[in-house]
Design an enzyme around this catalytic site. Sequence first.
Site, PDB file in Angstrom:
ATOM      1  N   CYS A  46     -13.118 -10.224  20.607  1.00 56.86           N
ATOM      2  CA  CYS A  46     -12.247  -9.449  19.725  1.00 56.86           C
ATOM      3  C   CYS A  46     -11.085  -8.850  20.509  1.00 56.86           C
ATOM      4  CB  CYS A  46     -13.037  -8.348  19.021  1.00 56.86           C
ATOM      5  SG  CYS A  46     -13.799  -7.151  20.144  1.00 56.86           S
TER       6      CYS A  46
ATOM      7  N   ASP B 212     -20.575 -12.684  22.741  1.00 61.14           N
ATOM      8  CA  ASP B 212     -19.645 -12.011  21.815  1.00 61.14           C
ATOM      9  C   ASP B 212     -19.626 -10.522  22.163  1.00 61.14           C
ATOM     10  OD1 ASP B 212     -18.039 -11.212  19.751  1.00 61.14           O
ATOM     11  OD2 ASP B 212     -19.422 -11.745  18.134  1.00 61.14           O
TER      12      ASP B 212
ATOM     13  N   CYS C 225      -7.173   2.270  -1.042  1.00 57.21           N
ATOM     14  CA  CYS C 225      -7.124   1.402   0.126  1.00 57.21           C
ATOM     15  C   CYS C 225      -7.378  -0.025  -0.344  1.00 57.21           C
ATOM     16  CB  CYS C 225      -8.169   1.823   1.157  1.00 57.21           C
ATOM     17  SG  CYS C 225      -8.224   0.743   2.608  1.00 57.21           S
TER      18      CYS C 225
ATOM     19  N   TYR D 177     -25.080 -10.107  23.312  1.00 58.74           N
ATOM     20  CA  TYR D 177     -24.488  -9.140  22.369  1.00 58.74           C
ATOM     21  C   TYR D 177     -24.727  -9.636  20.937  1.00 58.74           C
ATOM     22  CZ  TYR D 177     -22.110  -8.309  26.818  1.00 58.74           C
ATOM     23  OH  TYR D 177     -21.830  -8.115  28.159  1.00 58.74           O
TER      24      TYR D 177
ATOM     25  N   CYS E 191       0.839  -1.209   0.000  1.00 60.25           N
ATOM     26  CA  CYS E 191       0.000   0.000   0.000  1.00 60.25           C
ATOM     27  C   CYS E 191       0.869   1.253   0.000  1.00 60.25           C
ATOM     28  CB  CYS E 191      -0.909   0.005   1.223  1.00 60.25           C
ATOM     29  SG  CYS E 191      -1.967   1.473   1.353  1.00 60.25           S
TER      30      CYS E 191
END
Length: 474
Positions: free
Chosen positions: A429, A402, A177, A332, A76
């Site tokens: 996460c 989650d 991107c 969640y 990139c």
Amino acid sequence: MGRNKKPLPLLEGVTIEAVAAEGKCLFHWNDLVVFVPWCVPGDVCDVQLRRKKNSFAEGEVVRFVERSKVRAVPFCQHFGVCGGCKWQNLPYEEQLRFKQQQVFDQLTRIGKVELPEFRPILGSVKTTEYRNKLDFGASNRRYLTNEEIASGQEFQRNALGFHITGAFDKILPVEKCWLMDDLHNEIRNAIRDYAIEHGISFFDLRAQKGLLRDVIIRNSQSGEWMVIIQFHFDETGDEAEATELLQYVAEQFPQITSLMYLDNQKCNDTIGDQNIRVFKGEDHIFELMEDLRFKVGPKSFYQTNTEQAYHLYSVARDFAGLTGSETVYDLYTGTGTIANFVARQARQVIGIEYVPEAIEDAKVNSIINGIKNTLFYAGDMKDILTDDFIAGHGRPDIIITDPPRAGMHPDVVKTILRASPSRIVYVSCNPATQARDLQVLDSDYLVAEVQPVDMFPHTPHVENVVLLIRRNLE
């Protein structure tokens, strides 16, 4: 008068030793750990210290003496300036190895619970163009690199791109991107070019004025595209200018099936409490997973790596060990993706989520897919998931949770312990907060399986799925 601070030293010929948190690397110097960005283990370089504390220091590479053999060429053009994709200079196999180690370190050092042998991390199906959502800020204060400033050239100061870490009011202009299908680059750049050509003002975060504020782009495996443009109306004629821009986008990109906009007068760009209006098409797109269709609205949470989300949810479903007779609580739940994904293997699934719009989508998703054994509730988890709620809806046999990066609220963890499900499937996460919660759950639950999953190639972020089984099952 204050004392002059002693200049921090330039360290010559140091060898980068290991990967650290937040995409940085580290080496040791004079009993200090020194953190450095934009390098890889094995690099030999000169490092200028920028900050020094009692136990650590921070620096930046000013010269590479010798490049590491463990290195990839970043693909990139914005690498090293943009705050994302910090691991493009690491081969993907090395990224996976470090992420696996990160999960192990956090679960052992923070959780301090008995752990089984970890399953090998699941690498992402795609390592570029894997995202289904990106958010771009607009600003009249384009970020200029040191090289651009030194050149003495004049640059267009209006920019549409990513916020720069440590410079909240500045935007790095993004030409290309690699995180999403290339059509998103065409859409974003067309919006930017039209706005500049037609004199549309870009947002000034400090002064809180300027018409073009933010652009959100989403797509799905069904081939649909959603574009949401945030405006800030503060002058007569702003709405007419916005309409002309929206009309231009609609005509130039017929692929957009959901074109929406809003007037955000707040001090931040979050849209959860905003009135979003449809300019063209529908107020949603559909995502596909197995034979299921999921409605995704502008405020809906959906895993941003669609293909890898399928593998993540498949692990969660496998860990749940469903036979068709269980009551499952999906905490969640978002738009009910996991709830509907496992519903056909359960007796009943109850989903809870903070965002009311997401819960409405979850209900619609059950209807669309002919699923009749789900119930969904909106509200703060600690307020909804109570002993009375469980008494009224039945004790869960399985809990799938989650939570966001902050993990679960202590009251939620306590309620789960009192509910005493036979299995808990914890999707995270943030393995650090997951480890913290595992330490509390350890009194009643044994960690039986650990499966790291890479959802975000070229970043230090990693998801992790843990199966907990209740101790002393009767």
